[in-house]
Design a protein around this motif. Structure first.
Motif, PDB file in Angstrom:
ATOM      1  N   GLN A  71      -4.611  -0.457  13.928  1.00  0.00           N
ATOM      2  CA  GLN A  71      -5.124   0.199  12.719  1.00  0.00           C
ATOM      3  C   GLN A  71      -5.105   1.311  11.788  1.00  0.00           C
ATOM      4  O   GLN A  71      -4.890   1.022  10.764  1.00  0.00           O
ATOM      5  CB  GLN A  71      -6.689   0.261  13.022  1.00  0.00           C
ATOM      6  N   PHE A  73      -2.906  -7.829   7.133  1.00  0.00           N
ATOM      7  CA  PHE A  73      -1.772  -7.146   7.156  1.00  0.00           C
ATOM      8  C   PHE A  73      -0.420  -8.093   6.471  1.00  0.00           C
ATOM      9  O   PHE A  73       0.316  -7.395   5.467  1.00  0.00           O
ATOM     10  CB  PHE A  73      -1.578  -6.302   8.668  1.00  0.00           C
ATOM     11  N   MET A 126      -5.228  -9.948  12.799  1.00  0.00           N
ATOM     12  CA  MET A 126      -4.453  -8.614  11.681  1.00  0.00           C
ATOM     13  C   MET A 126      -2.915  -9.187  11.011  1.00  0.00           C
ATOM     14  O   MET A 126      -2.662  -8.718  10.145  1.00  0.00           O
ATOM     15  CB  MET A 126      -3.565  -8.491  12.816  1.00  0.00           C
ATOM     16  N   HIS A 158       0.767  -7.117   2.722  1.00  0.00           N
ATOM     17  CA  HIS A 158       0.782  -5.484   3.076  1.00  0.00           C
ATOM     18  C   HIS A 158       2.522  -6.009   2.806  1.00  0.00           C
ATOM     19  O   HIS A 158       2.916  -4.581   3.305  1.00  0.00           O
ATOM     20  CB  HIS A 158       0.073  -4.900   3.213  1.00  0.00           C
ATOM     21  N   ALA A 174      -1.350   0.052  10.616  1.00  0.00           N
ATOM     22  CA  ALA A 174      -1.456  -0.794   9.409  1.00  0.00           C
ATOM     23  C   ALA A 174      -1.949   0.668   8.106  1.00  0.00           C
ATOM     24  O   ALA A 174      -1.322   0.421   6.899  1.00  0.00           O
ATOM     25  CB  ALA A 174      -2.303  -1.879   9.936  1.00  0.00           C
TER      26      ALA A 174
END
Length: 246
Positions: free
Chosen positions: A118, A169, A165, A172, A121
């Motif tokens: 977390q 993610f 994730m 991005h 990221a």
């Protein structure tokens, strides 16, 4: 890409559990391939020796505490890559599981890894995106081994979380993968597999007829971090000598 050369020059990698075993092998390999390593581990002596060997930055932290894990990631600072290698095992059967054993194993193997992911990221998104994470899981998350109840739960849980994730993610530009090693010849494995009567029946289930070396796992992690793996995310790569295939 020349994976044996300076493939990661100009890049920074955070490695949890970098003091021993697979984490230390990752730190050594990534430094040799040009990366600036930020090593996080609990034992200062391990950090000192690793820094002397590789020139890495060091962060001393007990990742079993959530607040300490968050503080360690803040101190580590932004990076291009994250390797979650911190892990422990408490050998307890399903009948004998204790709350202390559960909290110890799940706190480091799962919660600390999620906190690190977390934090990594969030920093990557703030910097414009991109980057890659490799979480180290285990074949114990795929097969049932006696006295590995909480360990198996933590590793299977981390694989499930890694898929979430990867989805969240991904937009991005952040890739998230796992490696699932077989028994790797580290201090942690020695505690569980030092008895030849226990180890030999397990070894013969590997087509290559041996356990893994920490350096072999590190090489697979480096591959997943590299641009050669740019289309790989949400995957679990067994580094197991064929154990799960047969």
């Amino acid at each position: 890409m020349d994976l044996t050369g300076q493939a990661f020059t100009g890049k920074t990698v955070i490695i949890t559990g970098a003091g021993k075993g697979i984490g230390r092998a990752c730190a050594t390999l990534m430094a040799a391939r040009g990366a600036q390593v930020v090593a996080i581990t609990r034992t200062q002596a391990d950090l000192d020796s690793l820094a002397a060997e590789t020139g890495c930055r060091t962060v001393q932290a007990d990742l079993s505490e959530a607040a300490a894990a968050r503080a360690a990631m803040a101190e580590a600072g932004p990076a291009d890559f994250l390797i979650n290698s911190a892990g422990i095992n408490v050998l307890e059967s399903s009948f004998d599981m204790t709350e202390a054993g559960y909290e110890a194993v799940m706190g480091i193997n799962l919660r600390a890894a999620l906190i690190a992911c977390q934090a990594f990221a969030r920093a990557r998104v703030a910097a414009g995106g991109g980057g890659a994470i490799v979480n180290i899981t285990s074949i114990a998350g795929h097969r049932g081994f006696a006295e590995h109840l909480c360990y198996a739960a933590s590793k299977a849980g981390l694989e499930g979380a890694s898929r979430v994730m990867a989805k969240e993610f991904g937009p991005h530009g952040i890739r998230v993968n796992c490696v699932a090693p077989t028994i790797t010849l580290t201090e942690l494995a020695a505690e569980a597999w030092s008895d030849p009567e226990k180890a030999q029946p397990m070894m013969v289930r590997h087509p290559v007829n041996r356990f893994a070396e920490a350096e072999e796992v590190a090489q697979s992690i480096a591959l997943l971090l590299s641009s050669d793996a740019g289309m790989i995310t949400g995957a679990v790569l067994p580094v197991d000598g064929g154990f799960l295939a047969v």
